[in-house]
Enzyme design. Structure first.
Site, short mmCIF file in Angstrom:
data_model
loop_
_atom_site.label_atom_id
_atom_site.label_comp_id
_atom_site.label_asym_id
_atom_site.label_seq_id
_atom_site.Cartn_x
_atom_site.Cartn_y
_atom_site.Cartn_z
N MET A 173 10.76 5.87 -7.02
CA MET A 173 9.65 6.17 -6.28
C MET A 173 9.58 4.93 -5.16
O MET A 173 9.93 3.64 -5.41
CB MET A 173 8.45 5.83 -6.99
CG MET A 173 8.23 7.12 -7.97
SD MET A 173 6.78 7.07 -8.95
CE MET A 173 7.08 8.41 -10.07
N HIS B 47 3.72 1.72 -8.07
CA HIS B 47 2.70 0.64 -8.06
C HIS B 47 1.71 0.77 -8.89
O HIS B 47 1.42 -0.46 -9.53
CB HIS B 47 1.79 0.94 -6.60
CG HIS B 47 2.80 0.83 -5.32
ND1 HIS B 47 3.07 1.94 -4.40
CD2 HIS B 47 3.29 -0.35 -4.59
CE1 HIS B 47 3.63 1.39 -3.46
NE2 HIS B 47 3.81 0.30 -3.62
N ASP C 25 12.92 -3.59 -6.24
CA ASP C 25 13.31 -4.51 -5.28
C ASP C 25 13.60 -5.88 -5.64
O ASP C 25 13.34 -6.76 -5.97
CB ASP C 25 12.11 -4.83 -4.31
CG ASP C 25 11.38 -3.76 -3.83
OD1 ASP C 25 11.92 -3.41 -2.61
OD2 ASP C 25 10.44 -3.07 -4.16
N PHE D 258 0.32 3.61 -2.12
CA PHE D 258 0.53 3.71 -3.55
C PHE D 258 1.29 5.01 -3.96
O PHE D 258 0.70 6.23 -3.86
CB PHE D 258 -0.66 3.23 -4.47
CG PHE D 258 -1.20 2.08 -4.12
CD1 PHE D 258 -0.40 1.05 -3.75
CD2 PHE D 258 -2.73 1.90 -4.14
CE1 PHE D 258 -0.85 -0.22 -3.63
CE2 PHE D 258 -3.31 0.75 -3.77
CZ PHE D 258 -2.30 -0.32 -3.57
N HIS D 259 2.23 4.80 -4.87
CA HIS D 259 2.72 5.71 -5.92
C HIS D 259 2.55 5.26 -7.35
O HIS D 259 2.13 4.13 -7.50
CB HIS D 259 4.05 6.40 -5.40
CG HIS D 259 5.11 4.79 -4.88
ND1 HIS D 259 5.28 4.09 -6.34
CD2 HIS D 259 5.36 4.46 -3.87
CE1 HIS D 259 6.07 3.21 -5.74
NE2 HIS D 259 6.23 3.24 -4.55
N GLY E 122 0.86 -1.31 -0.04
CA GLY E 122 0.18 0.03 0.12
C GLY E 122 0.90 1.40 0.00
O GLY E 122 1.92 1.24 -0.14
P1 AMP Z 1 5.83 -2.49 -1.97
O1 AMP Z 1 4.50 -1.86 -1.71
O2 AMP Z 1 6.72 -1.51 -1.48
O3 AMP Z 1 5.89 -3.96 -1.21
O4 AMP Z 1 5.98 -2.54 -3.43
C1 AMP Z 1 4.73 -3.59 -3.89
C2 AMP Z 1 5.28 -3.74 -5.49
O5 AMP Z 1 5.76 -2.45 -6.10
C3 AMP Z 1 6.73 -4.43 -5.35
O6 AMP Z 1 6.74 -5.54 -6.55
C4 AMP Z 1 7.84 -3.35 -5.80
O7 AMP Z 1 8.94 -3.71 -6.37
C5 AMP Z 1 6.90 -2.54 -6.72
N1 AMP Z 1 7.44 -1.16 -6.51
C6 AMP Z 1 7.84 -0.51 -5.57
N2 AMP Z 1 8.56 0.84 -6.00
C7 AMP Z 1 8.59 0.96 -7.38
C8 AMP Z 1 8.97 1.61 -8.37
N3 AMP Z 1 9.63 2.72 -8.04
N4 AMP Z 1 8.87 1.42 -9.71
C9 AMP Z 1 8.22 0.15 -10.00
N5 AMP Z 1 7.65 -0.75 -9.08
C10 AMP Z 1 7.85 -0.49 -7.84
#
Ligand code: AMP
Length: 298
Positions: A200, A53, A166, A49-50, A47
């Site tokens: 992001m 996501h 990641d 979100f940016h 969550g």
């Molecule tokens: P998180 O909510 O941080 O666990 O991220 C959820 C998904 O979004 C994971 O697969 C992350 O690798 C991906 N994600 C996070 N930041 C970015 C970004 N800047 N660009 C693309 N995907 C991202």
């Protein structure tokens, strides 16, 4: 006969995103979708979100019939001194953003249901989780592998989308899916950046203005590395030295690691060959940030 547009009544079905909170309900929903031969695409998230996501969700929208996004701040992937409690959360904003990009189901399970008191099974991927972030975050990847396994079993996706931001997580999931013969296709998507290059991340929210400014050196150092690679530099040591120089010139930054690894095994390399990842993790003040560059040499 001539119709004017105002005279035509079209029933546009209201497309509304479903919010599912219960594991059982999610499983029934997905089973029924599979029975109807719908392709399920899944984007797991924590969550806040940016656009990063959202880029995963938009890709997911294109790749299947049903787009399911999970929103779960998974406690088991945080160490005891990490930011689980203060991890940024804003459900209403997330709900609107997900609906805006055409998510069909937002799965928001409760921690108590995901981890009942007698929960005792852990999924551990051995080698690729040892280095890089695994060194300073020893329980992180087993938390990730365990929760992603559970989410795959609940959501039953045909395809799951993860970000390359990641990178070690992506490699870990790919390895797990292969080792455990999981029937899910894993898709990796490029890192989305702010206009000034900062990758992001939900954690950017923690940064004070001067820290955010200092954090730009991550991208600057990776850009320098790319430049060296494009000019033909093949000695990992030399590239690492240049990256470190840029990072060390920022007093607000403390380096956790900077490494150049084989992109599949995540083992350190000395000479650039095939596909490599330059991965780094730093603390900017108290905030831990990661970034990477994937490079293929021919
Ligand atoms: P998180 O909510 O941080 O666990 O991220 C959820 C998904 O979004 C994971 O697969 C992350 O690798 C991906 N994600 C996070 N930041 C970015 C970004 N800047 N660009 C693309 N995907 C991202």
């Amino acid at each position: 006969m001539v119709f004017h547009s105002t005279e035509i009544q079209v029933d546009v079905p209201e497309v509304k995103m479903e919010i599912i909170k219960k594991v059982r309900e999610m499983k029934i929903f997905s089973s029924e979708a599979r029975q109807k031969r719908q392709t399920i695409v899944f984007v797991p998230t924590m969550g806040f979100f940016h656009d990063g996501h959202l880029s995963l969700m938009k890709e997911g929208r294109k790749q299947g019939d049903l787009l399911i996004v999970s929103l779960f701040v998974n406690p088991t992937q945080f160490g005891p001194s990490e930011d689980f409690q203060k991890y940024p959360r804003d459900f209403e904003r997330d709900r609107e953003m997900a609906e805006g990009v055409g998510v069909d189901v937002l799965f928001v399970p409760e921690a108590s249901e995901m981890y009942p008191v007698d929960h005792q099974t852990i999924v551990r991927v051995e080698k690729v989780t040892q280095g890089l972030c695994g060194k300073s975050r020893p329980v992180h990847f087993q938390g990730v592998a365990t929760v992603v396994t559970m989410l795959f079993n609940i959501v039953m996706p045909h395809l799951a989308i993860f970000g390359q931001k990641d990178f070690q997580q992506l490699v870990t999931i790919r390895q797990m899916v292969k080792d455990l013969c999981m029937d899910v296709e894993v898709v990796g998507m490029p890192t989305l950046r702010e206009v000034d290059g900062l990758a992001m991340s939900s954690r950017n929210f923690y940064l004070r203005p001067e820290e955010r400014q200092a954090a730009l050196s991550l991208y600057r150092s990776l850009k320098k590395a790319k430049d060296l690679l494009q000019k033909g530099e093949r000695q990992a040591e030399k590239i690492l030295k240049e990256i470190m120089e840029i990072l060390l010139s920022e007093p607000l930054i403390q380096i956790d690691y900077v490494q150049i690894c084989n992109a599949s095994t995540l083992e350190d390399i000395h000479e650039i060959q095939g596909e490599v990842v330059i991965a780094l993790a730093v603390y900017v003040g108290r905030t831990r940030l990661i970034d990477n560059l994937v490079y293929r040499s021919y």
